[in-house]
Design a protein around this motif. Structure first.
Motif, PDB file in Angstrom:
ATOM      1  N   SER A  87       0.796  -1.092   0.088  1.00 50.90           N
ATOM      2  CA  SER A  87      -0.313   0.459   0.427  1.00 50.90           C
ATOM      3  C   SER A  87       0.805   0.959   0.003  1.00 50.90           C
ATOM      4  O   SER A  87       1.386   1.128   0.319  1.00 50.90           O
ATOM      5  CB  SER A  87      -0.833  -0.196   1.130  1.00 50.90           C
ATOM      6  N   ARG A  88       0.229   2.531  -0.533  1.00 51.54           N
ATOM      7  CA  ARG A  88       1.501   3.611  -0.511  1.00 51.54           C
ATOM      8  C   ARG A  88       1.432   4.478   0.566  1.00 51.54           C
ATOM      9  O   ARG A  88       1.341   5.181   0.990  1.00 51.54           O
ATOM     10  CB  ARG A  88       1.162   4.219  -1.915  1.00 51.54           C
ATOM     11  N   LYS A  89      -0.081   4.283   1.650  1.00 51.46           N
ATOM     12  CA  LYS A  89       0.387   4.673   3.140  1.00 51.46           C
ATOM     13  C   LYS A  89       1.460   4.271   3.790  1.00 51.46           C
ATOM     14  O   LYS A  89       1.460   3.511   3.866  1.00 51.46           O
ATOM     15  CB  LYS A  89      -1.262   4.570   3.575  1.00 51.46           C
ATOM     16  N   ILE A  90       1.510   5.188   4.227  1.00 53.44           N
ATOM     17  CA  ILE A  90       2.933   5.237   5.443  1.00 53.44           C
ATOM     18  C   ILE A  90       2.230   5.936   6.572  1.00 53.44           C
ATOM     19  O   ILE A  90       1.333   6.370   6.583  1.00 53.44           O
ATOM     20  CB  ILE A  90       3.349   6.638   5.408  1.00 53.44           C
ATOM     21  N   GLY A  91       2.623   4.288   7.382  1.00 56.27           N
ATOM     22  CA  GLY A  91       2.320   4.009   8.782  1.00 56.27           C
ATOM     23  C   GLY A  91       3.532   4.528   9.739  1.00 56.27           C
ATOM     24  O   GLY A  91       4.732   5.121   8.894  1.00 56.27           O
TER      25      GLY A  91
END
Length: 172
Positions: free
Chosen positions: A7-11
């Motif tokens: 995914s492209r979400k930065i956690g």
């Protein structure tokens, strides 16, 4: 093994920090002094004034490094050449060199013809004539004008005394 879908979400990576208000202050570490290399900027042209104020009697030393020899701004036309003194092994060699000196011979001819000499020329002639006389006395050479004709027989008798009177330390 199940795969996770990209995914492209930065956690959050790593552990979260506590808010700044809740943090404990870090212990104060003593400040390290940097090692200084050389003198600070401008010290060459601005000498320290604390030393000059504390010791007014002491002469002020120039802090600049280098030669203090003055440089002539006007070039002289007369180059000053140092003449190396020749070393002689014996008084006979020195006497021979004085007698063969061309400048000395020319100046003696000027003196004989009553031509005025400069101060330097007179000093040169006087110096060489005095040294010539010393060497003649040392070697036992007498002037032809001063010696009588009977001096031949007396000279033969006194050869041993002349040999004994020579100081060897003068030749070293």
């Amino acid at each position: 093994m199940p795969r996770k879908k990209k995914s492209r979400k930065i956690g959050q990576i790593g552990t979260p920090l506590a808010p700044k208000t809740n943090r404990k202050p870090a212990p104060a570490s003593p400040k390290r002094n940097k090692k200084t290399l050389g003198k600070p900027a401008g010290t060459r042209n601005n000498p320290e004034q604390t030393n000059s104020q504390s010791k007014p009697n002491k002469t002020v030393k120039d802090p600049r490094v280098g030669s203090k020899k003055p440089i002539p701004l006007i070039v002289d036309n007369k180059p000053k050449a140092k003449v190396a003194k020749p070393k002689f092994f014996s008084p006979a060699q020195e006497l021979e060199s004085i007698e063969q000196n061309e400048r000395f011979a020319l100046l003696l001819e000027k003196l004989d013809s009553d031509v005025a000499l400069t101060r330097d020329e007179k000093a040169f002639v006087n110096k060489l004539t005095a040294r010539h006389q010393e060497l003649c006395d040392l070697l036992g050479i007498a002037d032809e004008d001063d010696s009588p004709e009977n001096s031949e027989s007396s000279a033969e008798n006194d050869l041993y005394e002349q040999f004994e009177s020579i100081d060897i330390n003068k030749f070293k």
